[in-house]
Design an enzyme around this catalytic site. Structure first.
Site, short mmCIF file in Angstrom:
data_model
loop_
_atom_site.label_atom_id
_atom_site.label_comp_id
_atom_site.label_asym_id
_atom_site.label_seq_id
_atom_site.Cartn_x
_atom_site.Cartn_y
_atom_site.Cartn_z
N ASP A 535 60.96 25.13 2.12
CA ASP A 535 60.73 26.56 2.30
C ASP A 535 59.48 26.77 3.14
O ASP A 535 58.71 25.84 3.38
CB ASP A 535 60.62 27.26 0.94
CG ASP A 535 59.54 26.64 0.07
OD1 ASP A 535 58.36 26.76 0.44
OD2 ASP A 535 59.87 26.02 -0.97
N GLU A 615 73.27 -3.81 16.25
CA GLU A 615 72.63 -2.63 15.63
C GLU A 615 71.13 -2.61 15.93
O GLU A 615 70.56 -1.55 16.20
CB GLU A 615 72.87 -2.64 14.12
CG GLU A 615 74.30 -2.27 13.76
CD GLU A 615 74.63 -2.51 12.28
OE1 GLU A 615 75.48 -1.78 11.75
OE2 GLU A 615 74.05 -3.45 11.67
#
Ligand code: DGJ
Length: 755
Positions: A535, A615
């Site tokens: 928030d 990877e």
């Protein structure tokens, strides 16, 4: 002047570049709301509100023979209770004599240069000349209360802020049962509610629902803003798209129990009241004391959801996040959690760090498990000394070794919690929130510390400031892993017990404030079991927040795009993790995991030693791309190109640098279909008259053989105008495979083809 008082009509207008917010002081001193919308420079817009007599809507004492004047039907600026307005009140209280409610009348107002601050609470800030403040004071004769309504006007940012301070100037105490930060009456128009709901591991899904007559509520009673219902809401036209339609965005700067009520009344007028959740709150206000509400930021636009988000992103980045890190490049990190959980020691950590450093990773973050007897989540929280079996030389020894690899060193902490099995709990059982005579509920085997107590905050400040001073820590991940139950503070008298959850938040803010001020160079990342406290209140202290414990890239598309309705990409912690994913069991191509994590603060959550050579090579490529596109992604504007609340077969979003010279299109296929057309999007934010070269096309996870090369397809190298890309649009070939994706970068070139 952004704030204008017109004495003739007794109106107060707040003007930003493109919006106007207007209020009027009525003949009897009531403060009415007149307008919020596109900028109008009229002194008074009172003509648009036509009072009319409605049965069962009472009239103020002085107007009892004017039955058309009713607080129940006229738009109010800050509604009281029990004095004629039956809609949701902004302020509700009970006096010492048991009398409920207030009758608020205008007392005075003041216009000031600069932006007000709020004591003990996060609040937007401004440099000189960037904002003005309006303070309007209302009073209630019966109680002697004064209500100061504060308005911050950010003219260039097209944003307003609001807060309220309640001062008890009366002779006896009152109990505040509800103090709205914002009350906004919108008398006309058709609106829908856009909100961000979720759960642990699936936060901030955007949902749009029609407004019903009656009251719709978005709230949390969990002691945190929560995974379940983010405090941000917007009222939007039901047909608003990313690029068109009216939207009113409402962004509370609060991380505790919040509630926004949206009421559609008998006349179809909409009232929004947003603030601390009154279900779990009251405040005993003695004579001479004052109470400060949290702040709410708000904006209006008719440019659709996309424009609303842009305003909020820019505002949060410039006026809410205060860490110097907001303007700095943040290191690409590797976090130990998903790779090792609690199972590590110095040797494993150093091997992990070395592998990561060799791939170009810039910071090691040591997550949970480094302290006390913390070998599982059963014990140790609260005992913030390194576990000697895992870290025999202590934290400084480890951070020195990590720094020696050329990496930064970050550390996980969870200050607000305590395990029952800990030295801290043994010493201070009364520091935990528990109800006398009742066994407390546990969450992840832990209890919540009473952060409203001064001595708890003092203790934590001492512990963590010593750690930050002495142990070579560059970054802190501040976690919080359960919601609050048994809310009872041993330090408060009975009449103040309903203050405990707000006092808790004030304590958390105080600790954050002191630590971040004392150690401004430390990068803080917020976290609450993923995004359970994502928030604007937390962003004031921590420039980034771990977005979710769900690291599945396909789920993350919804989570991060939902989050982007209100919050900027630079605030979203996002990492590439292993597949099958630990939360969903799904396999998503490594490159696509990179596209999604790059749309955040970027890092890894895996053990490089377990990866294939291919990877590892992809990690190097991803870090290289992230560095090259960093400014565009982190400091540019983010445009969602597909609907956030109605996902289709693919999601697309774009970043454009502030000067419009570079853009990056990101696309992830959510559902591959046979024989389908390629994805088609219209870019945004480019200069229509300028030419852009498609300088890189990176297909990820596509099994179509012809797309393997980084400049594959016939599109690479083409030069197209901004107008073509934005109005005629851009089409990618169909992408085949499991969750394939693409990144396409564009750079402005001049007539001769030079960048
Ligand atoms: C929850 C966080 O979201 C995770 O990333 C991790 O830090 C764990 N807590 C550790 O307990």
């Amino acid at each position: 002047m952004a704030i204008i008082y017109d004495a003739a009509s007794k109106t107060l207008s707040l003007h930003t570049q493109n919006t106007t917010y207007q209020m009027q002081i009525g003949d009897m001193g009531h403060l009415f709301h007149l307008y919020f919308g596109r900028r109008v420079d009229a002194a008074s817009l009172a003509y648009r509100i036509i009072p009319s007599d409605r049965g069962f809507s009472p009239n103020p004492f002085e107007a009892r023979y004017h039955r058309e004047l009713s607080l129940d039907t006229l738009p109010q600026e800050y509604a009281g209770a029990n004095s004629g307005d039956f809609r949701v009140p902004a302020l509700d209280l009970i006096g010492d004599n048991g009398a409920v409610g207030t009758d608020l009348r205008y007392l005075r107002h003041e216009i000031r240069a600069g932006k007000y601050a709020l004591s003990g609470l996060p609040a937007a800030f401004a440099d000189a000349g960037e904002a003005e403040t309006l303070s309007i004071t209302l009073s209630d004769a019966a109680t002697g209360l004064e209500v100061e309504l504060l308005y911050g006007v950010f003219e260039d940012a097209d944003m307003l802020t609001r807060a309220a301070i309640i001062r008890n100037n009366g002779a006896s105490a009152v109990t505040l049962n509800r103090v709205g930060s914002l009350c906004l009456d919108i008398p006309f128009g058709k609106w829908a509610l856009l909100h961000l709901h979720g759960r642990h591991c699936m936060e901030r899904n955007a949902e749009r629902v029609p407004l019903m007559r009656g009251i719709q509520t978005v709230s949390s009673r969990r002691g945190a803003s929560s995974h379940h219902h983010n405090p941000f809401v917007a009222l939007v036209e039901p047909t608003a798209t990313e690029t068109r339609g009216e939207c009113v965005g409402i962004l509370p700067l609060y991380s505790g129990n919040h509630r926004t009520d949206v009421e559609v009344d008998q006349t179809s007028s909409v009232r929004v009241v947003s603030g601390i959740n009154p279900d779990t709150f009251s405040w005993y206000l003695k004579p001479g004391d004052s109470f400060v509400s949290p702040e709410v930021a708000l904006c209006w636009t008719d440019g659709g959801l996309g424009d609303m988000s842009l305003r909020l992103h820019r505002f949060i980045r410039r006026h809410i996040i205060r860490s110097p890190w907001k303007d700095r490049r943040r290191p690409v990190l590797i976090n130990s959690w998903e790779a090792m959980l609690f199972d590590f020691d110095i040797d494993r950590l150093m091997a992990f760090a070395k592998q990561a450093a060799a791939l170009g990773v810039e910071m090691l973050v040591l997550d949970d498990g480094w302290f006390g007897a913390r070998n599982s989540d059963l014990e140790g929280l609260g005992d913030w000394t390194p576990n000697p079996a895992k870290l025999p030389g202590g934290l400084k020894h480890l951070s020195d070794a990590v720094h020696g690899l050329g990496m930064k060193f970050g550390l996980w902490i969870e200050p607000e919690m305590v395990n029952e099995l800990s030295a801290l709990y043994a010493a201070h059982p009364d520091w935990a929130l528990t109800v006398p005579g009742r066994n407390p509920a546990f969450g992840r085997n832990q209890l919540v510390l009473d952060m409203g107590r001064r001595e708890v905050v003092e203790h934590l400040f001492k512990v963590f400031s010593a750690l930050l001073r002495e142990d070579g820590i560059d970054y802190i991940k501040w976690d919080m892993n359960r919601n609050m139950t048994d809310v009872y503070s041993r330090a408060l008298p009975p009449e103040r017990q309903r203050e405990a959850s707000h006092r808790y938040m004030l304590g958390v803010y105080d600790l954050l404030d002191r630590l971040t001020r004392a150690f401004p160079e430390v990068l803080f990342e917020g976290c609450a079991g993923g995004g359970g406290r994502f928030d604007a209140g937390m962003l004031y202290y921590t420039p980034q927040i771990w977005c979710s414990d769900d690291t599945d890239a396909i789920e993350r598309v919804a989570i991060q795009l939902g989050t982007s309705v209100a919050y900027p990409v630079s605030a979203m912690g996002a990492h590439v993790s292993v597949c099958p994913n630990q939360q969903t069991g799904r396999n998503v191509p490594f490159g696509v995991r990179g596209i999604v994590a790059m749309s955040g603060t970027f890092g890894y959550e895996l053990d490089p030693a377990q990866l294939t050579e291919a990877e590892r090579a992809q990690i190097r490529t991803q870090i290289d791309r992230f560095h090259r596109w960093y400014d565009v992604i982190q400091f540019g504007d983010c445009h969602r190109l597909t609907d956030v609340d109605a996902p289709g077969d693919y999601a697309a979003w774009e970043y454009v640098s502030q000067d419009g010279s570079r853009a990056l299109l990101n696309l992830v296929t959510l559902h591959t279909r046979a024989n389908c057309p390629g994805a088609h999007v219209r870019l945004r934010g480019l200069d229509p008259g300028a030419m852009y070269e498609i300088d890189e096309i990176c297909y990820e996870g596509c099994v179509n053989a012809s797309m393997d090369s980084p400049l594959g397809g016939a599109l690479g190298g083409r030069v197209l105008s901004g107008a073509s890309l934005m109005y005629a649009g851009f089409t990618l070939p169909p992408l085949m495979g499991d969750y394939p994706g693409a990144q396409v970068s564009f750079t402005r070139v001049d007539a001769g083809g030079t960048r």
